[in-house]
Design a protein around this motif. Structure first.
Motif, PDB file in Angstrom:
ATOM      1  N   PRO A 101       0.844  -1.208   0.000  1.00  0.00           N
ATOM      2  CA  PRO A 101       0.000   0.000   0.000  1.00  0.00           C
ATOM      3  C   PRO A 101       0.873   1.251   0.000  1.00  0.00           C
ATOM      4  O   PRO A 101       2.013   1.225   0.473  1.00  0.00           O
ATOM      5  N   ILE A 102       0.333   2.317  -0.547  1.00  0.00           N
ATOM      6  CA  ILE A 102       1.030   3.604  -0.553  1.00  0.00           C
ATOM      7  C   ILE A 102       0.152   4.611   0.166  1.00  0.00           C
ATOM      8  O   ILE A 102      -0.979   4.874  -0.250  1.00  0.00           O
ATOM      9  N   LYS A 103       0.666   5.147   1.250  1.00  0.00           N
ATOM     10  CA  LYS A 103      -0.116   6.084   2.047  1.00  0.00           C
ATOM     11  C   LYS A 103      -0.083   7.468   1.414  1.00  0.00           C
ATOM     12  O   LYS A 103       0.982   8.020   1.140  1.00  0.00           O
ATOM     13  N   LEU A 104      -1.280   8.017   1.182  1.00  0.00           N
ATOM     14  CA  LEU A 104      -1.394   9.354   0.616  1.00  0.00           C
ATOM     15  C   LEU A 104      -1.792  10.337   1.711  1.00  0.00           C
ATOM     16  O   LEU A 104      -2.636  10.030   2.551  1.00  0.00           O
ATOM     17  N   PRO A 105      -1.199  11.530   1.688  1.00  0.00           N
ATOM     18  CA  PRO A 105      -1.563  12.522   2.713  1.00  0.00           C
ATOM     19  C   PRO A 105      -3.002  12.997   2.516  1.00  0.00           C
ATOM     20  O   PRO A 105      -3.454  13.180   1.387  1.00  0.00           O
TER      21      PRO A 105
END
Length: 368
Positions: free
Chosen positions: A154-158
Motif C-alpha cells: 500500500p502507498i499512504k497518501l496525505p
C-alpha cells in the motif's frame, strides 16, 4: 497538417487535440509486446484519453526499466521483444521494489549530465495504479496464472487539509484585477507586451476566478463556443463531457472589449486559428503553457513573490470555489459549477473560509 473531416458537435481544435493524444497512444502501443494487445483494447474503451496515455506511459517506462535493470529481461533487444513467459515470472516483490525503491529516487544521464529524479507518494500511487490495471487484466484474460496485485504494497497518501488549500482571498482577487487593468507591478519590458494584451489577459483571469474553469477548458475556447442570444457558452470537460455555462455581465463586458479592441480580425488569421478565442501575439491559439505563465506572472505580483512562485491556474480554480462559498452559495451549487466528481472535494473549500475559527469563537461567548 492533418485535415479534419468533422461530423461531430465537437469543434475542430478539440478533435485535433484528441487525435494527437490517440497518435501518441498508438506509438507507445506499437513499441510494446504483442501479448498486451487485448489490454490495449480494454484500456481504449474503459478510461478517458488522457488516462489512457498516462497508463501507457507508466507501463512503457516500467518495461524500459525491466530491460535495463532486471537481469532476466536484459537479453531482449527491444521492449517489444519481451515474451509472455518471461513477463509471467514477475512477482509482487519485483513490483514493490520498482515502485518503492527505484521510482522513489533515481539517477539519469541526459546529454552528459546526471539528473536526480524523485517521485512523491501521489506519483508513486499513480504508477502503482497503472501497473495494477495491467496485471489484473492479464490475470482476468487468463494470460497470467496468478493475480500478483494482491501482494502490492500500500502507498499512504496525505489527507487534504483545509488549511493547506492555496488560493487568493477575495481582497487579493480585487488586487489581481487592478494589476491586469493598470499594469501596476509589471517591469518596463513587461508593460510593452501588457499594452498589447491587457484586455485578453483580463478576460482570461476573469474566466478562471468566475467559473473555476480548468486550464484546458479555457485554452480550448472558441468564438463559436458562445451563444450570446442565450447568454451562455459551451465547454468540454474531462472525459468528453459537454457543459453549458451562463454568461454574466462582467464576462460579457470583458469579452466585448477584448474582441472589439484587441483581438485581430478573422481575415488577418490563418484558417486554423480563425475560431480560437484567445490568441498569442503571433496570432496563434494560446498554448496551455503560455496561459499558465500568464497566471503565474499576475498572481506573483499580488502575493509579492517571484514569478516562479506565482499561483498556477488550478489555484485560481480553488479561488473561485472558495469565493463562491464565501459569498453564500451552497457546496452543491459550487460542485455543479466546478464539475467535481465528489462533494467531499467541494467541502474542502467550504472548510477553508477566511477567519472561520475567529467568527465561531467570537459568537460563542459563555459569559453572554
Amino acid at each position: 497538417m492533418v485535415k479534419i473531416h468533422n461530423k461531430s458537435d465537437k469543434p475542430d481544435n478539440i478533435i485535433l487535440k484528441e487525435n494527437n493524444i490517440i497518435e501518441k497512444c498508438k506509438k507507445l502501443e506499437d513499441d510494446m509486446p504483442l501479448f498486451f494487445r487485448d489490454y490495449f483494447i480494454f484500456l481504449k474503451n474503459s478510461v478517458s484519453l488522457s488516462s489512457r496515455l498516462a497508463y501507457l506511459e507508466d507501463i512503457f517506462y516500467f518495461l524500459k526499466y525491466l530491460t535495463e535493470e532486471e537481469e532476466k529481461f536484459m537479453g531482449f533487444n527491444t521492449i517489444k521483444d519481451i515474451d509472455l513467459e518471461t513477463f509471467a515470472m514477475l512477482k509482487a516483490r519485483d513490483i514493490n521494489y520498482y515502485i518503492g525503491e527505484y521510482c522513489s529516487r533515481y539517477y539519469k544521464d541526459i546529454n552528459g549530465k546526471e539528473y536526480i529524479f524523485q517521485n512523491d507518494n501521489r506519483s508513486l500511487a499513480r504508477k502503482k495504479s497503472s501497473l495494477s490495471s495491467l496485471f489484473k487484466y492479464l490475470y482476468r484474460n487468463e494470460q497470467l496464472e496468478n493475480n500478483i496485485t494482491d501482494g502490492f504494497n500500500p502507498i499512504k497518501l496525505p489527507k487534504s487539509q483545509p488549511d493547506a488549500v492555496k488560493k487568493l482571498d477575495i481582497d487579493e482577487v480585487s488586487i489581481l484585477i487592478e494589476v491586469v487593468e493598470t499594469g501596476k507591478g509589471l517591469s518596463d519590458k513587461e508593460k510593452i507586451y501588457w499594452n498589447k494584451t491587457k484586455l485578453r489577459d483580463k478576460a482570461i483571469l476573469l474566466f478562471f476566478i468566475t467559473y473555476g474553469l480548468r486550464l484546458s477548458e479555457i485554452q480550448q475556447l472558441n468564438l463559436s463556443s458562445f451563444n450570446y442570444s442565450r447568454n451562455e457558452f459551451k465547454i468540454y470537460r474531462k472525459r468528453g463531457k459537454e457543459a453549458l455555462m451562463p454568461l454574466n455581465k462582467t464576462i460579457q463586458k470583458a469579452l466585448k472589449e477584448y474582441l472589439e479592441q484587441e483581438r485581430p480580425q478573422i481575415n488577418h488569421l490563418d484558417e486554423e486559428n480563425q475560431d480560437a478565442l484567445f490568441l498569442s501575439l503571433q496570432n496563434k491559439r494560446m498554448t496551455m503553457k503560455a496561459i499558465r505563465e500568464l497566471v503565474k506572472k499576475y498572481t506573483s505580483i499580488v502575493m509579492g513573490t517571484t514569478k516562479n512562485n506565482g499561483y498556477s491556474p488550478h489555484k485560481l480554480r480553488a479561488t473561485a470555489a472558495s469565493s463562491l462559498i464565501e459569498y453564500g452559495f451552497s457546496i452543491y451549487d459550487v460542485k455543479n459549477i466546478l464539475d467535481h466528481d465528489n462533494v467531499t472535494t467541494t467541502q474542502l473549500y467550504s472548510a477553508h473560509r477566511k477567519n472561520l475559527k475567529r467568527d465561531i469563537i467570537k459568537n460563542f461567548e459563555w459569559e453572554d
